[in-house]
Design an enzyme around this catalytic site. Structure first.
Site, PDB file in Angstrom:
ATOM      1  N   SER A 248      23.832  38.181  14.805  1.00  0.00           N
ATOM      2  CA  SER A 248      24.797  37.325  15.496  1.00  0.00           C
ATOM      3  C   SER A 248      25.641  38.106  16.501  1.00  0.00           C
ATOM      4  O   SER A 248      25.997  39.262  16.269  1.00  0.00           O
ATOM      5  CB  SER A 248      25.715  36.676  14.462  1.00  0.00           C
ATOM      6  OG  SER A 248      26.695  35.932  15.130  1.00  0.00           O
ATOM      7  N   LYS A 304      25.147  24.468   7.193  1.00  0.00           N
ATOM      8  CA  LYS A 304      25.896  23.526   8.041  1.00  0.00           C
ATOM      9  C   LYS A 304      26.066  22.126   7.432  1.00  0.00           C
ATOM     10  O   LYS A 304      26.985  21.399   7.784  1.00  0.00           O
ATOM     11  CB  LYS A 304      25.170  23.361   9.375  1.00  0.00           C
ATOM     12  CG  LYS A 304      25.501  24.407  10.402  1.00  0.00           C
ATOM     13  CD  LYS A 304      24.693  24.110  11.656  1.00  0.00           C
ATOM     14  CE  LYS A 304      25.267  24.785  12.860  1.00  0.00           C
ATOM     15  NZ  LYS A 304      24.502  24.530  14.077  1.00  0.00           N
ATOM     16  N   ASP A 340      29.236  22.251  18.642  1.00  0.00           N
ATOM     17  CA  ASP A 340      27.959  22.422  19.347  1.00  0.00           C
ATOM     18  C   ASP A 340      27.790  21.377  20.456  1.00  0.00           C
ATOM     19  O   ASP A 340      27.265  21.689  21.534  1.00  0.00           O
ATOM     20  CB  ASP A 340      26.777  22.295  18.370  1.00  0.00           C
ATOM     21  CG  ASP A 340      26.546  23.584  17.594  1.00  0.00           C
ATOM     22  OD1 ASP A 340      27.001  24.644  18.059  1.00  0.00           O
ATOM     23  OD2 ASP A 340      25.921  23.524  16.517  1.00  0.00           O
ATOM     24  N   GLY A 366      16.049  19.558  15.066  1.00  0.00           N
ATOM     25  CA  GLY A 366      16.909  20.186  14.049  1.00  0.00           C
ATOM     26  C   GLY A 366      18.384  19.966  14.362  1.00  0.00           C
ATOM     27  O   GLY A 366      18.744  19.048  15.112  1.00  0.00           O
ATOM     28  N   ALA A 368      20.615  21.672  16.169  1.00  0.00           N
ATOM     29  CA  ALA A 368      21.063  21.779  17.566  1.00  0.00           C
ATOM     30  C   ALA A 368      20.624  20.551  18.347  1.00  0.00           C
ATOM     31  O   ALA A 368      21.397  20.020  19.163  1.00  0.00           O
ATOM     32  CB  ALA A 368      20.494  23.050  18.183  1.00  0.00           C
ATOM     33  N   LYS A 392      11.839  14.224  10.596  1.00  0.00           N
ATOM     34  CA  LYS A 392      13.063  14.533  11.345  1.00  0.00           C
ATOM     35  C   LYS A 392      13.170  13.637  12.583  1.00  0.00           C
ATOM     36  O   LYS A 392      14.264  13.202  12.945  1.00  0.00           O
ATOM     37  CB  LYS A 392      13.091  16.006  11.747  1.00  0.00           C
ATOM     38  CG  LYS A 392      13.448  16.918  10.592  1.00  0.00           C
ATOM     39  CD  LYS A 392      13.784  18.298  11.080  1.00  0.00           C
ATOM     40  CE  LYS A 392      14.030  19.236   9.909  1.00  0.00           C
ATOM     41  NZ  LYS A 392      13.925  20.633  10.274  1.00  0.00           N
ATOM     42  N   THR A 424      14.337  24.195  20.239  1.00  0.00           N
ATOM     43  CA  THR A 424      13.482  24.808  19.210  1.00  0.00           C
ATOM     44  C   THR A 424      13.662  26.318  19.315  1.00  0.00           C
ATOM     45  O   THR A 424      14.207  26.806  20.310  1.00  0.00           O
ATOM     46  CB  THR A 424      11.979  24.493  19.428  1.00  0.00           C
ATOM     47  OG1 THR A 424      11.505  25.319  20.506  1.00  0.00           O
ATOM     48  CG2 THR A 424      11.733  23.036  19.753  1.00  0.00           C
ATOM     49  N   MET A 428      12.422  32.727  21.265  1.00  0.00           N
ATOM     50  CA  MET A 428      13.403  33.643  20.660  1.00  0.00           C
ATOM     51  C   MET A 428      12.807  35.018  20.396  1.00  0.00           C
ATOM     52  O   MET A 428      11.638  35.135  20.035  1.00  0.00           O
ATOM     53  CB  MET A 428      13.849  33.092  19.298  1.00  0.00           C
ATOM     54  CG  MET A 428      15.143  32.361  19.328  1.00  0.00           C
ATOM     55  SD  MET A 428      15.421  31.565  17.755  1.00  0.00           S
ATOM     56  CE  MET A 428      16.110  32.891  16.833  1.00  0.00           C
ATOM     57  N   TYR A 455      19.281  32.053  23.323  1.00  0.00           N
ATOM     58  CA  TYR A 455      20.101  32.986  24.102  1.00  0.00           C
ATOM     59  C   TYR A 455      19.681  34.446  23.945  1.00  0.00           C
ATOM     60  O   TYR A 455      20.212  35.323  24.617  1.00  0.00           O
ATOM     61  CB  TYR A 455      21.591  32.835  23.754  1.00  0.00           C
ATOM     62  CG  TYR A 455      21.891  32.983  22.282  1.00  0.00           C
ATOM     63  CD1 TYR A 455      21.998  31.857  21.483  1.00  0.00           C
ATOM     64  CD2 TYR A 455      22.048  34.232  21.709  1.00  0.00           C
ATOM     65  CE1 TYR A 455      22.255  31.967  20.130  1.00  0.00           C
ATOM     66  CE2 TYR A 455      22.310  34.357  20.360  1.00  0.00           C
ATOM     67  CZ  TYR A 455      22.408  33.225  19.580  1.00  0.00           C
ATOM     68  OH  TYR A 455      22.655  33.349  18.240  1.00  0.00           O
TER      69      TYR A 455
HETATM   70  P1  NAP Z   1      16.764  24.142  13.205  1.00  0.00           P
HETATM   71  O1  NAP Z   1      17.736  23.201  12.618  1.00  0.00           O
HETATM   72  O2  NAP Z   1      15.966  25.031  12.319  1.00  0.00           O
HETATM   73  O3  NAP Z   1      15.740  23.263  14.097  1.00  0.00           O
HETATM   74  C1  NAP Z   1      14.673  23.824  14.813  1.00  0.00           C
HETATM   75  C2  NAP Z   1      13.794  22.741  15.393  1.00  0.00           C
HETATM   76  O4  NAP Z   1      12.753  23.369  16.103  1.00  0.00           O
HETATM   77  C3  NAP Z   1      13.140  21.869  14.338  1.00  0.00           C
HETATM   78  O5  NAP Z   1      12.917  20.596  14.860  1.00  0.00           O
HETATM   79  C4  NAP Z   1      11.808  22.595  14.119  1.00  0.00           C
HETATM   80  O6  NAP Z   1      10.801  21.788  13.634  1.00  0.00           O
HETATM   81  C5  NAP Z   1      11.495  23.005  15.531  1.00  0.00           C
HETATM   82  N1  NAP Z   1      10.603  24.160  15.531  1.00  0.00           N
HETATM   83  C6  NAP Z   1      10.713  25.302  14.823  1.00  0.00           C
HETATM   84  N2  NAP Z   1       9.700  26.137  15.098  1.00  0.00           N
HETATM   85  C7  NAP Z   1       8.920  25.477  15.999  1.00  0.00           C
HETATM   86  C8  NAP Z   1       7.707  25.797  16.656  1.00  0.00           C
HETATM   87  N3  NAP Z   1       7.113  26.986  16.447  1.00  0.00           N
HETATM   88  N4  NAP Z   1       7.180  24.886  17.493  1.00  0.00           N
HETATM   89  C9  NAP Z   1       7.778  23.700  17.701  1.00  0.00           C
HETATM   90  N5  NAP Z   1       8.928  23.329  17.107  1.00  0.00           N
HETATM   91  C10 NAP Z   1       9.482  24.208  16.264  1.00  0.00           C
HETATM   92  O7  NAP Z   1      17.446  25.103  14.262  1.00  0.00           O
HETATM   93  P2  NAP Z   1      18.651  24.734  15.249  1.00  0.00           P
HETATM   94  O8  NAP Z   1      19.927  25.161  14.648  1.00  0.00           O
HETATM   95  O9  NAP Z   1      18.491  23.337  15.681  1.00  0.00           O
HETATM   96  O10 NAP Z   1      18.372  25.763  16.456  1.00  0.00           O
HETATM   97  C11 NAP Z   1      17.295  25.563  17.344  1.00  0.00           C
HETATM   98  C12 NAP Z   1      17.360  26.569  18.470  1.00  0.00           C
HETATM   99  O11 NAP Z   1      18.532  26.397  19.231  1.00  0.00           O
HETATM  100  C13 NAP Z   1      17.381  28.024  17.995  1.00  0.00           C
HETATM  101  O12 NAP Z   1      16.626  28.799  18.868  1.00  0.00           O
HETATM  102  C14 NAP Z   1      18.822  28.426  18.120  1.00  0.00           C
HETATM  103  O13 NAP Z   1      18.986  29.809  18.373  1.00  0.00           O
HETATM  104  C15 NAP Z   1      19.246  27.611  19.328  1.00  0.00           C
HETATM  105  N6  NAP Z   1      20.685  27.330  19.284  1.00  0.00           N
HETATM  106  C16 NAP Z   1      21.425  27.836  20.283  1.00  0.00           C
HETATM  107  C17 NAP Z   1      22.768  27.589  20.303  1.00  0.00           C
HETATM  108  C18 NAP Z   1      23.581  28.147  21.423  1.00  0.00           C
HETATM  109  O14 NAP Z   1      24.807  28.150  21.311  1.00  0.00           O
HETATM  110  N7  NAP Z   1      22.978  28.586  22.493  1.00  0.00           N
HETATM  111  C19 NAP Z   1      23.384  26.844  19.289  1.00  0.00           C
HETATM  112  C20 NAP Z   1      22.580  26.334  18.271  1.00  0.00           C
HETATM  113  C21 NAP Z   1      21.219  26.597  18.276  1.00  0.00           C
HETATM  114  P3  NAP Z   1      10.498  21.676  12.051  1.00  0.00           P
HETATM  115  O15 NAP Z   1      11.542  20.784  11.504  1.00  0.00           O
HETATM  116  O16 NAP Z   1       9.140  21.116  12.005  1.00  0.00           O
HETATM  117  O17 NAP Z   1      10.558  23.075  11.510  1.00  0.00           O
END
Ligand code: NAP
Length: 511
Positions: A248, A304, A340, A366, A368, A392, A424, A428, A455
């Site tokens: 982080s 969360k 968020d 998910g 985000a 989902k 997604t 990353m 990021y």
């Molecule tokens: P999360 O709750 O785990 O959700 C991830 C989503 O992406 C789920 O729908 C998941 O599907 C899907 N996914 C995972 N691996 C995948 C793949 N290989 N191909 C296609 N879809 C895939 O995570 P989150 O908290 O929403 O975060 C998602 C992304 O946003 C992360 O990269 C995180 O770093 C970024 N983020 C950035 C910020 C920021 O401030 N910039 C804030 C929050 C999140 P399944 O349900 O099928 O696993």
């Protein structure tokens, strides 16, 4: 401000490397620890006392005015080599003027310990946090001529450090100097907050590669990011609550904000497995077992949603998104928020303008993605979610009434969308996804704007695909900083120094 010291550990294989590192370490250290068990076998043959004597006298000529602490730790106590009791006694019985020593209890009584001043007597347990910590403390305390007691144990969960902090309270009441350390990611908080609570010393590494114990931070981070020597028992404590905190950049951002506002406050990583126990024993003012000025925390994967059970209040945005990422502790109440959505929409509106009627594709379903959909609908955008998980996707249809498409099937060109959002982890750095992208340049032709929430790395594969077809982009750092700035406002009421926070995050990401 406190009176604690930062000790930088130096582990080197050769005499020259030792001398070089001592001089580097002394720049940030109050005390430099010389881990003599690290010297390689050629230079350090324990059985040939004369040679050993020569080696040590060369090392002690290093140019520094900082006290040097000698350590000669056997493997079973976390040292680098197997050492017999005789080898260890030979070492300690050589003695060096004005040198501190860290001895294990078994050699303490039999060696010429009086040659050293002050004398630390230490106990290490790399297998876990033993239940009988008080007994260990009493044993070390009972050894004559011990000036400082050091107890370092492996923490498997954040709560393990609590027993050490209780021991510190006891040591203070008995006027004994104690160095309590919970090792590992879950124990990092004890390294940061120990000095403020009266610990004699905390240990740090010279740089990221040369940590000598699990969870050790660099001396630079301890001083510049966490300002550990400026903290005291009244310092406001904020933190990051997540199962894994190692990658982080939130500590860099939030601590930069506290530094900017000259606040007596610190943001600490708390690696939490059992959330219920953490909230009950360390956070909730009605039940917690530690007397500290804990004011709030960011909360992320995987806590969360579970956190909502333990809160006295959850605001409307967080309720609608179905997740809390920010907790404020006010009086004896825990209040939950979600920043968020605001953090996501602010950079988008700045770059795109009015989103009323804009056609937006969100990849992912998910946490985000839910925040994005909520924020976009608030702006009257038309949202389509591309998800691979049909359950989902269904919940997004039910909660927000959005259209969904299957992410796994071949997606059509996206030119009918004004904005594409990647929510997604594709792209990353972590998890081998860096070369992945949810859409190619070909598919992105004609799209108005591409917004990648990832990021790290700062520039993702998706962004590069967008550049090649001249689509404007926003990277995830903008949202990261904006959601953290909104957390600062909730906790402190102050406008966050966005420029400083962004620079601090970027420095860490590029290091
Ligand atoms: P999360 O709750 O785990 O959700 C991830 C989503 O992406 C789920 O729908 C998941 O599907 C899907 N996914 C995972 N691996 C995948 C793949 N290989 N191909 C296609 N879809 C895939 O995570 P989150 O908290 O929403 O975060 C998602 C992304 O946003 C992360 O990269 C995180 O770093 C970024 N983020 C950035 C910020 C920021 O401030 N910039 C804030 C929050 C999140 P399944 O349900 O099928 O696993």
């Amino acid at each position: 401000m406190n009176n604690g010291k930062i000790c930088v550990s130096v582990c080197a294989e050769t005499v020259n490397e030792f001398i070089e590192k001592i001089e580097q370490a002394a720049k940030n250290a109050d005390v430099v620890e010389l881990r003599f068990d690290c010297i390689n076998a050629e230079e350090f043959d324990c059985l040939k006392i004369k040679k050993l004597d020569l080696v040590l006298s060369q090392i002690f000529k290093a140019k520094t005015d900082k006290p040097l602490l000698s350590t000669f730790r056997p493997k079973e106590q976390g040292g680098k080599r197997k050492l017999s009791e005789q080898e260890r006694l030979n070492f300690w019985n050589m003695g060096y003027d004005s040198c501190w020593a860290d001895l294990e209890p078994d050699v303490f009584e039999n060696s010429l310990y009086w040659l050293y001043q002050p004398r630390i007597c230490s106990h290490h347990d790399f297998s876990g946090t033993p239940k009988n910590l008080t007994q260990i403390y009493n044993q070390l305390k009972s050894i004559d001529c011990v000036d400082i007691i050091k107890i370092a144990v492996q923490a498997d969960d954040v709560i393990d450090g609590l027993a050490l902090m209780k021991l510190l309270e006891r040591a203070k009441a008995e006027n004994r100097e104690l160095i309590p350390i919970a090792m590992g990611e879950s124990g990092v908080w004890t390294r940061i907050l120990g000095l403020a609570r009266g610990a004699f010393m905390t240990f740090a590494s010279l740089d990221e590669e040369s940590a000598t114990a699990p969870g050790q931070l660099t001396a630079q981070e301890m001083i510049d990011v966490y300002r550990v020597k400026e903290l005291d028992e009244t310092s406001e404590i904020y933190g990051l609550v997540a199962e894994s905190v190692a990658y982080s950049v939130s500590p860099q951002m939030h601590n930069a904000a506290f530094k900017f506002h000259k606040m007596n406050a610190v943001y600490v990583p708390f690696a939490v497995k059992n959330l219920e126990e953490f909230i009950r024993r360390m956070v909730n003012p009605k039940t917690r077992e530690i007397d500290w000025n804990f004011r709030g925390f960011s909360i992320t994967i995987p806590h969360k949603i579970e956190i909502m059970k333990y809160l006295d209040f959850v605001d409307e945005t967080a309720r609608k998104i179905g997740a809390v990422n920010t907790v404020k502790i006010e009086g004896d109440k825990l209040l939950g928020f979600n920043t968020d959505a605001d953090g996501f929409i602010e950079p988008l509106k700045n770059a795109y303008g009015d989103l009323n009627g804009a056609r937006v594709a969100v990849f992912g379903a998910g946490g985000a993605a839910r925040a994005c959909v909520y924020a976009l609908q608030r702006e009257n955008a038309n949202v389509t979610v591309f998800a691979r998980n049909s359950e989902k996707a269904k919940s997004l249809v039910v909660d927000f009434g959005v259209e969904t498409q299957d992410l796994q099937s071949q997606i059509e060109p996206l030119k009918n969308f004004d904005v594409i959002v990647n929510a997604t982890p594709l792209g990353m750095k972590k998890g081998g996804l860096e070369n992945e992208t949810p859409a190619t340049a070909e598919q992105l032709k004609g799209v108005g704007l591409v917004y990648d929430l990832v990021y790290n790395p700062f520039e993702t594969r998706l962004m590069r695909e967008a550049f090649s077809v001249f689509a404007p982009t926003i990277g995830g750092l903008a949202m990261l900083v904006a959601q953290a700035a909104a957390q600062q406002k909730i906790w402190t009421g102050k406008d966050a120094p966005v420029k400083e926070m962004s620079a601090a995050a970027l420095r860490k990401l590029q290091s």
